[in-house]
Write an enzyme that holds these catalytic residues in place. Structure first.
Site, PDB file in Angstrom:
ATOM      1  N   LYS A 178     -12.050   0.332  -2.462  1.00 16.31           N
ATOM      2  CA  LYS A 178     -11.096   1.063  -3.295  1.00 16.31           C
ATOM      3  C   LYS A 178     -11.606   1.088  -4.736  1.00 16.31           C
ATOM      4  CE  LYS A 178      -7.506  -0.146   0.016  1.00 16.31           C
ATOM      5  NZ  LYS A 178      -7.844   0.931   0.967  1.00 16.31           N
ATOM      6  N   SER A 199       0.796  -1.222   0.000  1.00 16.80           N
ATOM      7  CA  SER A 199       0.000   0.000   0.000  1.00 16.80           C
ATOM      8  C   SER A 199       0.830   1.273   0.000  1.00 16.80           C
ATOM      9  CB  SER A 199      -0.942  -0.008   1.199  1.00 16.80           C
ATOM     10  OG  SER A 199      -0.201  -0.160   2.389  1.00 16.80           O
ATOM     11  N   HIS A 259      -5.294  -3.238  -2.971  1.00 17.58           N
ATOM     12  CA  HIS A 259      -4.893  -2.235  -3.969  1.00 17.58           C
ATOM     13  C   HIS A 259      -4.705  -2.833  -5.363  1.00 17.58           C
ATOM     14  CE1 HIS A 259      -4.370   1.099  -1.170  1.00 17.58           C
ATOM     15  NE2 HIS A 259      -3.940   0.188  -0.308  1.00 17.58           N
TER      16      HIS A 259
END
Ligand code: WAQ
Ligand code: MG
Length: 652
Positions: free
Chosen positions: A504, A447, A475
């Protein structure tokens, strides 16, 4: 002879006694007090007698040093509040000490206590990093010695006597040390064989005497100061402890040792002191954080505190959080099902919608079954604690996300941290634990660095040694792999467990795990963050379903994002800023915490929101700007952002 003027001044009187045995000089005793000129002779005599009559032996060398201290140079401090804890055994006393250190914020107090015998071999104190327990004394033989401190009242009226007043001397020292910058706690046990009372002290705890911290007759003592602050300010802390003259006022009389743990007579320490102490340390280190309100719209621009900003910090990588079809599906679900789910999935909170999303996620990630959690954080904590417990071993990459770290800690398994993405190091460590139950866990896209795990090797290691393999695709989902399925797609490898997030690239809120069906069934029965949380509301679930539809039917969005990242990194490199990324996260390493913050502030003033990432999100001294790219960033905006970043880095 002492002149008229110097009669009113203060003198530091220092005694040091040692003896040479078999060619080795051994420290026997040392003491220092600050008194008025008229009391210097008596004190020197007292200290001399003390040196000659020490239970540790007779010295062959005694040094008495007298040094003038201008009174106006003295810092005056109020003595720490004092309380006493009774205990029956030394073991119990040490347990109390651990508990107190823990309350002062020391993570591994037991390890600190284990270092005490080693600290006792120094003339001064050990000073340790409160978090890593790294030794910080510049001179490892001598340690750090607190000197130039005295009691304000002792300077007015001598109290005489050759016997050491352990309590008063220790309280004066502890008061001084507790007020040194970045010192969070102190622990001390006397090395005098006939003195078993020790203490733990800090600004927030006060001076807490512990009746018994060792066995009568034992010469094992020691002193440790715990430091939590920037390394570059350590020298100033030590200088304060060793050289800053301090007078301590209002010493409470030596309290008797109470029967119960808490002394009802003792002054109550200020229970709020830790707040100011903690916050000012955070501010001074340039680590203060704040919350900013953002008004987001359907583009990577926001309005924040009266400014229009280009977002270079969002995790909404595909801009789906504001995509019309996603909003609409969420709105419909909201109107149909209401705002809250009203219960855990296992009681009354489960809708067909939850199961539908789980089936879709499992298919998307190519696993048998998926399970929703309320956040990615809760997914990691829930999965790891359900799968691992005491006696198991977890291999965890040193740069793993905080939620993985917390899951590991909460599981009580043995945690083996391996060097970042270093599969040789992992193998070295895995080999030593072969035969144990275990888990290898890693971020798939890291991250803070944006790089990608070596999944092929990780999975091979897990198979070879019989450990479970798990990656967190937070991610990576929607970003990595031809169609955004993650690092599993990029590498063509399916580890045992994949964790992901809806918050996300999927533009919603929540976390999930994918695995074989039986493992998911196990989690439903064991993962406490799943069992004891109210189910996600329908709107979140519906939004994620709509986002997943878009991701699957419009894979060009993933390509567009990848091209934008490449373009942005290229633009930065043309301006001599090292930039590369295998994901949508572009780290720009700065190093110094305050410089990173300054660069981010400059960018903010100029209309660019780029995060400054600092400890504890990354290691101290590796602060950085962290820019993220979105698929819907315009090329012109990326070009200008790169220019502004290069400029801010130059100016910071
Ligand atoms: N600065 C830093 N460390 C010191 C100093 C100093 N000035 N003096 C001693 N030390 C270290 C050294 O390693 C010793 O071995 C250890 O601390 C213990 O020192 O309220 O008498 O002088 O009744 O033996 C606690 C009183 C008395 C509790 C502690 O320590 C109470 C004591 P000692
Ligand atoms: Mg001693």
């Amino acid at each position: 002879m002492l002149s008229e003027v110097s009669q009113v001044n203060l003198y530091s009187v220092k005694m040091r006694a040692s003896r040479e045995t078999n060619g080795v000089r051994e420290h026997i005793s040392g003491a220092e007090q600050m008194v008025r000129a008229s009391e210097v002779p008596d004190l020197a005599r007292d200290l001399m007698l003390r040196a000659q009559n020490h239970s540790k032996g007779t010295p062959d060398f005694i040094n008495i040093k007298v040094e003038e201290i201008p009174e106006e140079s003295c810092l005056r401090l109020k003595a720490l509040p004092v309380r006493s804890l009774a205990c029956e055994t030394a073991a119990e006393g040490l347990r109390l000490a651990c508990e107190l250190l823990g309350r002062a914020g020391v993570a591994d107090a037991e390890a600190v206590v284990r270092l005490m015998p080693q600290a006792g071999r120094l003339r001064g104190a050990m000073i340790l990093d409160a978090d890593t327990l790294e030794r910080l004394e510049p001179d490892r033989e001598r340690g750090v010695r607190a000197t130039k401190m005295g009691r304000a009242d002792r300077t007015e009226r001598a109290c005489g006597g050759t016997a050491k007043n352990h309590y008063a001397e220790a309280l004066v020292l502890a008061t001084k040390v507790a007020s040194a910058p970045h010192i969070v706690a102190e622990i001390c046990i006397s090395d005098d064989p006939d003195y078993v009372t020790g203490y733990v002290a800090s600004k927030s705890l006060g001076y807490v005497r512990i009746a018994r911290m060792k066995e009568m007759g034992s010469p094992e003592g020691g002193r440790i100061f715990l430091y939590r602050g920037p390394r570059e300010e350590l020298a100033a802390t030590i200088d304060f402890i060793e050289h800053r003259p301090v007078l301590v006022e209002d010493l409470p009389k030596k309290p008797c040792l109470a029967k119960n743990a808490a002394d009802p007579q003792g002054p109550v320490p200020d229970k709020w002191a830790f707040l100011e102490q903690g916050l000012s340390a955070i501010r001074k280190a340039g680590l203060a954080r704040q919350i900013r309100d953002m008004a987001c719209g359907p583009s990577p621009r926001v309005r924040c505190e009266g400014r229009d900003l280009l977002l270079m910090a969002s995790n909404d990588y595909l801009g789906l959080a504001n995509e019309p079809r996603v909003r609409e599906r969420a709105a419909r679900a909201l109107l149909e099902w209401g705002t809250g789910s009203g219960g855990s999935r296992l009681t009354t909170g489960s809708l067909a919608l939850h199961s539908e999303l789980e089936e879709r996620l499992a298919a998307f990630k190519k696993y048998e079954r998926a399970l929703l959690f309320n956040t990615g954080y809760m997914a990691n904590v829930g999965v790891i604690t359900a799968l691992c417990g005491r006696g198991d071993v977890i291999f965890s990459d040193e740069l793993n996300h905080a939620s993985i770290i917390d899951g590991c800690r909460l599981s009580r398994a043995e945690i083996v941290v391996y060097a970042h993405n270093d599969m040789a190091d992992l193998e070295d460590k895995a080999r030593r634990y072969a035969g144990r139950r275990g888990l290898i866990v890693s971020d798939s896209v890291f991250s803070m660095d944006g790089d990608v795990v070596d999944l092929a090797e990780l999975a091979r290691m897990a198979d070879r040694y019989g450990f479970l393999s798990m990656i967190d695709e937070a991610h990576a989902t929607g970003v990595v792999g031809e169609t955004g399925r993650g690092v599993t797609e990029l590498c063509g490898i399916q580890p045992d467990i994949v964790v992901g997030t809806l918050s996300k690239a999927l533009g919603s809120e929540g976390g999930f795990v994918c695995a074989r069906a039986q493992l998911v069934e196990y989690l439903i029965n064991r993962a406490r963050s799943f069992i004891f949380s109210t189910a996600l509301p329908a709107a979140c679930v519906a939004a994620a379903l709509a986002a997943l539809d878009i991701l699957e039917s419009e894979p060009w969005r993933v390509r567009q994002l990848r091209d934008s990242v490449a373009f942005f990194c290229d633009s930065l490199r043309k301006l001599d800023v090292g930039a590369e990324s295998q994901s949508a996260i572009v780290p720009l390493i700065v190093g110094d915490e305050r410089r990173a913050t300054r660069a981010a502030d400059l960018l903010l003033e100029r209309g660019y929101l780029v995060s400054a990432i600092r400890y504890p999100s990354v290691a101290r001294g590796s602060a950085r700007l962290r820019a993220t790219v979105r698929g819907d960033h315009e090329r012109a905006d990326l070009t200008e952002a790169a220019r502004q970043i290069a400029r801010a880095l130059r100016e910071a």
